[in-house]
Design an enzyme around this catalytic site. Structure first.
Site, PDB file in Angstrom:
ATOM      1  N   GLY A 204       0.827  -1.202   0.000  1.00  0.00           N
ATOM      2  CA  GLY A 204       0.000   0.000   0.000  1.00  0.00           C
ATOM      3  C   GLY A 204       0.855   1.243   0.000  1.00  0.00           C
ATOM      4  N   PRO A 206       2.379   4.886   1.120  1.00  0.00           N
ATOM      5  CG  PRO A 206       4.326   6.125   0.820  1.00  0.00           C
ATOM      6  CD  PRO A 206       3.193   5.497   0.071  1.00  0.00           C
ATOM      7  N   GLY A 207       1.549   5.523   4.516  1.00  0.00           N
ATOM      8  CA  GLY A 207       0.530   6.102   5.380  1.00  0.00           C
ATOM      9  C   GLY A 207      -0.832   5.453   5.295  1.00  0.00           C
ATOM     10  N   GLY A 209      -1.519   2.601   6.553  1.00  0.00           N
ATOM     11  CA  GLY A 209      -1.760   1.808   7.753  1.00  0.00           C
ATOM     12  C   GLY A 209      -1.195   0.400   7.721  1.00  0.00           C
ATOM     13  CB  THR A 211       3.420   0.108  10.465  1.00  0.00           C
ATOM     14  OG1 THR A 211       4.280   0.380   9.367  1.00  0.00           O
ATOM     15  CG2 THR A 211       4.239  -0.258  11.657  1.00  0.00           C
ATOM     16  CG  HIS A 426       0.048  33.611 -10.865  1.00  0.00           C
ATOM     17  ND1 HIS A 426       1.142  33.389 -11.658  1.00  0.00           N
ATOM     18  CD2 HIS A 426      -0.293  32.389 -10.370  1.00  0.00           C
ATOM     19  CE1 HIS A 426       1.452  32.110 -11.649  1.00  0.00           C
ATOM     20  NE2 HIS A 426       0.589  31.472 -10.866  1.00  0.00           N
ATOM     21  CD  GLU A 427      -2.289  31.913  -6.944  1.00  0.00           C
ATOM     22  OE1 GLU A 427      -3.011  30.943  -7.248  1.00  0.00           O
ATOM     23  OE2 GLU A 427      -1.048  31.845  -6.908  1.00  0.00           O
ATOM     24  CG  HIS A 430      -3.707  29.351 -11.342  1.00  0.00           C
ATOM     25  ND1 HIS A 430      -3.198  28.590 -12.351  1.00  0.00           N
ATOM     26  CD2 HIS A 430      -2.629  29.799 -10.633  1.00  0.00           C
ATOM     27  CE1 HIS A 430      -1.868  28.577 -12.267  1.00  0.00           C
ATOM     28  NE2 HIS A 430      -1.501  29.319 -11.227  1.00  0.00           N
ATOM     29  CG  ASP A 502       1.893  27.632 -11.824  1.00  0.00           C
ATOM     30  OD1 ASP A 502       1.809  26.874 -10.859  1.00  0.00           O
ATOM     31  OD2 ASP A 502       1.426  28.789 -11.842  1.00  0.00           O
TER      32      ASP A 502
HETATM   33  P1  ADP Z   1       2.379   2.783   6.666  1.00  0.00           P
HETATM   34  O1  ADP Z   1       3.132   1.795   7.477  1.00  0.00           O
HETATM   35  O2  ADP Z   1       1.444   2.177   5.695  1.00  0.00           O
HETATM   36  O3  ADP Z   1       3.230   3.827   6.032  1.00  0.00           O
HETATM   37  P2  ADP Z   1       1.341   3.451   9.214  1.00  0.00           P
HETATM   38  O4  ADP Z   1       0.721   2.169   9.594  1.00  0.00           O
HETATM   39  O5  ADP Z   1       2.654   3.756   9.812  1.00  0.00           O
HETATM   40  O6  ADP Z   1       1.429   3.587   7.656  1.00  0.00           O
HETATM   41  O7  ADP Z   1       0.304   4.616   9.536  1.00  0.00           O
HETATM   42  C1  ADP Z   1       0.684   5.796  10.142  1.00  0.00           C
HETATM   43  C2  ADP Z   1      -0.423   6.306  11.041  1.00  0.00           C
HETATM   44  O8  ADP Z   1      -1.565   6.708  10.289  1.00  0.00           O
HETATM   45  C3  ADP Z   1      -0.932   5.268  11.994  1.00  0.00           C
HETATM   46  O9  ADP Z   1      -0.178   5.240  13.158  1.00  0.00           O
HETATM   47  C4  ADP Z   1      -2.347   5.708  12.251  1.00  0.00           C
HETATM   48  O10 ADP Z   1      -2.381   6.696  13.269  1.00  0.00           O
HETATM   49  C5  ADP Z   1      -2.746   6.369  10.964  1.00  0.00           C
HETATM   50  N1  ADP Z   1      -3.529   5.468  10.120  1.00  0.00           N
HETATM   51  C6  ADP Z   1      -3.190   5.035   8.900  1.00  0.00           C
HETATM   52  N2  ADP Z   1      -4.139   4.243   8.380  1.00  0.00           N
HETATM   53  C7  ADP Z   1      -5.111   4.150   9.301  1.00  0.00           C
HETATM   54  C8  ADP Z   1      -6.368   3.450   9.368  1.00  0.00           C
HETATM   55  N3  ADP Z   1      -6.819   2.703   8.351  1.00  0.00           N
HETATM   56  N4  ADP Z   1      -7.110   3.589  10.484  1.00  0.00           N
HETATM   57  C9  ADP Z   1      -6.679   4.351  11.508  1.00  0.00           C
HETATM   58  N5  ADP Z   1      -5.514   5.006  11.508  1.00  0.00           N
HETATM   59  C10 ADP Z   1      -4.721   4.941  10.432  1.00  0.00           C
HETATM   60 ZN    ZN Z   2       0.371  29.481 -10.293  1.00  0.00          ZN
HETATM   61 MG    MG Z   3       5.114   1.827   7.936  1.00  0.00          MG
END
Ligand code: ADP
Ligand code: ZN
Ligand code: MG
Length: 610
Positions: A204, A206-207, A209, A211, A426-427, A430, A502
């Site tokens: 998935g 990054p971020g 979930g 881990t 400019h803005e 856009h 841009d």
């Molecule tokens: P990854 O390992 O995929 O980069 P993490 O598991 O480290 O992402 O997620 C980072 C943080 O984002 C988690 O500690 C949590 O607080 C939040 N988070 C991410 N996905 C979820 C989810 N599905 N539900 C709740 N919290 C989430």
């Molecule tokens: Zn611009």
């Molecule tokens: Mg991670």
């Protein structure tokens, strides 16, 4: 705490030794006068001695005239030996009171044994502390080859994470539930001859979930959980990675059933033979060792290896073979309902205004990952605290969306009158072009307050989640991107450096349209150029040309043409709607920021007039 007891122990040992030595050498009081053995023997022969107290290394002598003397002797010499050696007549000592105190008290034993025991004692104490150091989890020395895996045991209730804490990702959870079931109840599966996957790969962005989900599996299964990050295998020292893998699996086997979680697998699992640089061999050895270990344990071992990566495409194929990481669990970016769930999970312990529906936030955050949303609520809480409020309200959360997207507002960055006017046009350019074209995302906010590195910004977000983009949308997006540049040219007859970002974005998009998406009529539906990732002193994307010189020329022509078309479109709109452009720019100069309602109201007025 550990250090404290250690220090106390050291102090106690030093104190004891010191006091033992002190008592040995300082017991004679000052009233004794030291004399030599010869004088003492003479005094004996002359019958001047009243009494003698024999101690280990000395004789305390009291003479008949009450004078006190101290005679040193060898520790091994007994009094009778001395008498014999010096040939003192036994008659002469008949009247002398002799008090033998040689073996008395702890002092004797200490002085007899300490010289032999002290080195052993010191070594023993030293060894003891060293062993503790090595065992200690945070010891750095002596433990290169040990795995740095952190173990979370099932008894740990405090930071326990379960599926409840992970919002969204329904499919992934269902799939992992099977793993949990197996760990809890392996016999059921083995009786049926089922082969449970050894390796589960969480894939998935990054971020999303990954881990978090892995920790939730451990929490649900109530088994030990060994957690190590791929980058920790690979360090400065050659051979460390492989031995860490060995150590990790040894530990895991001891506490099976259990889960071994390798986070950021791509750090070690990258395709072998790719890239350059010194750490490469080391990485390959580590990877080989992982493969060896995974093949090494049989069905009854009950160890499940989970790994997470956001780059499954670069993993070594050997890792993905059956019997290794053959199960893939994909974590998608959250859609609107998932986002709402994630927001709910993270707002559970935060005082949020009851009247405000989090759905509004979920609607406005397409493209946000779980980590972004967690960060968003955290920023909102910080902002609320800074404003000395007690409850997090809608405004704070909305304000934080922009902060997460664009970086903090830079109030200190003051634009001059002229700069402000240019930025406003400019803005406005856009925003106006975006509004006039049918397939673009709606404008959410326009601002001439600098944020991050941009002087001003026009915030546009899609109404719903998007998974695909049509050619027409991309082309219109290009016109919007170029509109800032065109507006400056139309109004001031000159352009500034503010448009360079841009232009860079526009060029990249155009290049992708033609070479990657096959959206050019002339060059047809194929991709041009093969992209490779090179690892050499950092990361670099190189592109290998797989087309002829002639095609390269055509690509250049096509890119220029596409950009020119988009620019013409923007130019056409901005000259036709010049009065509207002025209106938006002036309102921006006055108010500095316009939200969606204020912006759209401008157009409503115009329609009313007609
Ligand atoms: P990854 O390992 O995929 O980069 P993490 O598991 O480290 O992402 O997620 C980072 C943080 O984002 C988690 O500690 C949590 O607080 C939040 N988070 C991410 N996905 C979820 C989810 N599905 N539900 C709740 N919290 C989430
Ligand atoms: Zn611009
Ligand atoms: Mg991670």
């Amino acid at each position: 705490m550990k250090n404290l007891t250690k220090n106390i122990l050291i102090v106690v040992v030093i104190f004891l030794t010191m006091s033992a030595l002190f008592s040995l050498y300082s017991s004679p009081s000052k009233s004794y006068e030291e004399t030599d053995m010869g004088t003492f023997i003479n005094q004996l022969n002359n019958e001047q001695v009243e009494s003698v107290t024999v101690r280990i290394d000395k004789l305390e002598v009291v003479l008949k005239d009450k004078k006190k003397e101290l005679v040193n002797k060898e520790g091994a010499d007994t009094f009778s030996n001395i008498i014999k050696n010096y040939g003192v007549d036994t008659e002469k000592i008949k009247n002398v009171k002799i008090d033998i105190r040689e073996n008395e008290g702890a002092g004797f034993w200490i002085s007899a044994l300490l010289p032999f025991l002290l080195p052993f004692l010191i070594i023993a104490v030293f060894l003891y502390f060293m062993m503790r150091q090595v065992q200690g989890a945070n010891s750095k020395a002596m433990s290169f080859g040990q795995s740095r895996a952190r173990e979370v045991s099932p008894e740990e209730k405090k930071n326990k994470i379960t599926f409840k804490d992970v919002a969204g990702v329904k499919e992934a959870k269902i799939e992992l539930l099977e793993i949990v079931d197996f760990l809890k109840n392996p016999k059921k599966f083995i009786a049926l001859g089922a082969r449970i996957p050894k390796g589960v790969l969480l894939v998935g962005a990054p971020g999303t979930g990954k881990t978090l989900l892995a920790r939730a599996v451990a929490g649900e299964a109530e088994v030990p959980f060994f957690n190590i990050s791929g980058s920790e295998f690979v360090e400065m020292f050659v051979g460390v990675g492989a031995s860490r893998v060995r150590d990790l699996f040894k530990k895991a086997k001891r506490s099976s059933p259990c889960i071994v979680f390798i986070d950021e697998l791509d750090a070690v699992g990258r395709q072998r033979g790719a890239g350059m640089g010194g750490s490469n061999d080391e990485r390959e050895q580590t990877l080989n060792q992982i493969l060896v270990e995974m093949d090494g344990f049989d069905v009854n071992t009950n160890i499940i290896i989970m790994a997470a990566t956001n780059r499954p495409d670069i993993l070594d194929v050997a890792l993905l073979r059956p019997g290794r990481f053959d199960r893939r669990v994909v974590l998608d970016m959250p859609d609107i309902n998932d986002r709402l769930e994630i927001l709910k999970v993270h707002s559970k312990y935060k005082p949020i205004d009851q009247n405000f529906d989090l759905r509004i936030i979920a609607e406005r955050t397409p493209g946000f990952s779980g980590a972004d949303l967690a960060n968003l609520l955290n920023e909102a809480a910080i902002l609320t605290a800074r404003l000395d409020k007690k409850i997090i309200g809608k405004e704070e959360v909305l304000e934080s969306i922009e902060k997460v997207l664009l970086g903090p507002e830079r109030k200190s960055h003051i634009l001059s009158e002229k700069e402000k006017k240019i930025t406003a046009y400019h803005e406005a350019g856009h925003a106006l072009v975006s509004h006039m074209l049918p397939n673009t995302d709606p404008v959410r906010k326009i601002s001439i307050i600098s944020r991050g590195r941009a002087a001003g910004y026009t915030l546009k977000l899609p109404e719903t989640d998007k998974y695909m983009t049509a050619r027409q949308e991309i082309v219109e997006e290009l016109s919007v991107l170029l509109a800032g540049y065109v507006a400056e040219k139309v109004v001031f007859g000159d352009i500034t450096t503010g448009a360079s970002n841009d232009l860079k974005k526009a060029t990249d998009i155009t290049k992708n349209i033609i070479t990657q998406f096959g959206m050019s009529e002339k060059l047809g539906p194929r991709t041009y150029g093969e992209r490779h990732e090179m690892i050499f002193l950092g990361r670099e994307i190189t592109e290998q040309r797989d087309y002829s010189e002639k095609i390269a020329e055509q690509i250049d022509i096509e890119i220029s043409k596409t950009i020119a078309n988009a620019q013409n479109k923007a130019h056409e709109i901005l000259t036709k709607e010049r009065t509207m452009l002025d209106t938006i720019a002036n309102l921006l100069l006055e108010k500095e920021t316009l939200d969606r309602e204020q912006f759209e109201a401008l157009f409503a007025k115009k329609i009313n007039k007609i």
